[in-house]
Design a protein around this motif. Structure first.
Motif, PDB file in Angstrom:
ATOM      1  N   UNK A  80       2.099  -3.260   0.029  1.00  0.00           N
ATOM      2  CA  UNK A  80       3.187  -2.475  -1.092  1.00  0.00           C
ATOM      3  C   UNK A  80       3.359  -0.897  -0.998  1.00  0.00           C
ATOM      4  N   UNK A  81       2.583  -0.549  -1.331  1.00  0.00           N
ATOM      5  CA  UNK A  81       2.373   1.396  -0.794  1.00  0.00           C
ATOM      6  C   UNK A  81       3.444   1.850   0.406  1.00  0.00           C
ATOM      7  N   UNK A  82       2.814   0.913   1.490  1.00  0.00           N
ATOM      8  CA  UNK A  82       4.067   1.407   2.274  1.00  0.00           C
ATOM      9  C   UNK A  82       5.122   1.999   1.827  1.00  0.00           C
ATOM     10  N   UNK A  83       5.866  -0.255   1.499  1.00  0.00           N
ATOM     11  CA  UNK A  83       7.258  -0.548   1.119  1.00  0.00           C
ATOM     12  C   UNK A  83       7.685   0.666   0.197  1.00  0.00           C
ATOM     13  N   UNK A  84       6.955   0.745  -1.337  1.00  0.00           N
ATOM     14  CA  UNK A  84       7.587   1.074  -1.932  1.00  0.00           C
ATOM     15  C   UNK A  84       7.465   2.894  -1.803  1.00  0.00           C
TER      16      UNK A  84
ATOM     17  N   UNK B 139       3.480   9.520   1.834  1.00  0.00           N
ATOM     18  CA  UNK B 139       3.254   9.370   3.354  1.00  0.00           C
ATOM     19  C   UNK B 139       2.676   7.711   3.963  1.00  0.00           C
ATOM     20  N   UNK B 140       2.456   7.048   3.278  1.00  0.00           N
ATOM     21  CA  UNK B 140       1.392   6.231   3.957  1.00  0.00           C
ATOM     22  C   UNK B 140       1.453   5.423   5.065  1.00  0.00           C
ATOM     23  N   UNK B 141       0.029   5.323   5.344  1.00  0.00           N
ATOM     24  CA  UNK B 141       1.078   4.317   7.513  1.00  0.00           C
ATOM     25  C   UNK B 141       0.826   3.111   6.964  1.00  0.00           C
ATOM     26  N   UNK B 142       1.976   2.666   7.790  1.00  0.00           N
ATOM     27  CA  UNK B 142       1.891   1.316   7.757  1.00  0.00           C
ATOM     28  C   UNK B 142       0.828   0.387   8.455  1.00  0.00           C
TER      29      UNK B 142
END
Length: 95
Positions: free
Chosen positions: A73-77, A5-8
């Protein structure tokens, strides 16, 4: 390694770049050469970091454009993976 659950990236931008410098959204937008509306959408998670914005952020805050794009990219994925149950595909393979 994937982050859970990375931050935006807008949240990161606000907390680690804008707030420590006591900048307003208006001041930051002017410095970046974008509209206040554009920056506000990013900060509030309604818009993502584009390659052009990543370059602007990199130049303004002495960071790399790649780091901003990687955060996006981490957030979107992670967001897409949360919907994986509703994504139906047919497995394809080379015979």
């Amino acid at each position: 390694m994937k982050m859970h659950n990375p931050p935006h990236p807008g949240e990161v931008l606000k907390e680690l770049c804008i707030e420590p410098l006591n900048l307003t959204v208006t001041e930051t937008a002017e410095a970046l050469g974008v509209s206040r509306k554009t920056l506000s959408a990013i900060l509030n998670g309604r818009a993502g970091i584009s390659p052009e914005m990543a370059i602007r952020l990199g130049k303004a805050f002495d960071t790399s454009a790649e780091s901003w794009l990687n955060q996006q990219m981490q957030y979107d994925l992670w967001q897409a993976e949360q919907a994986v149950g509703s994504i139906e595909v047919k497995r394809l393979s080379v015979a």
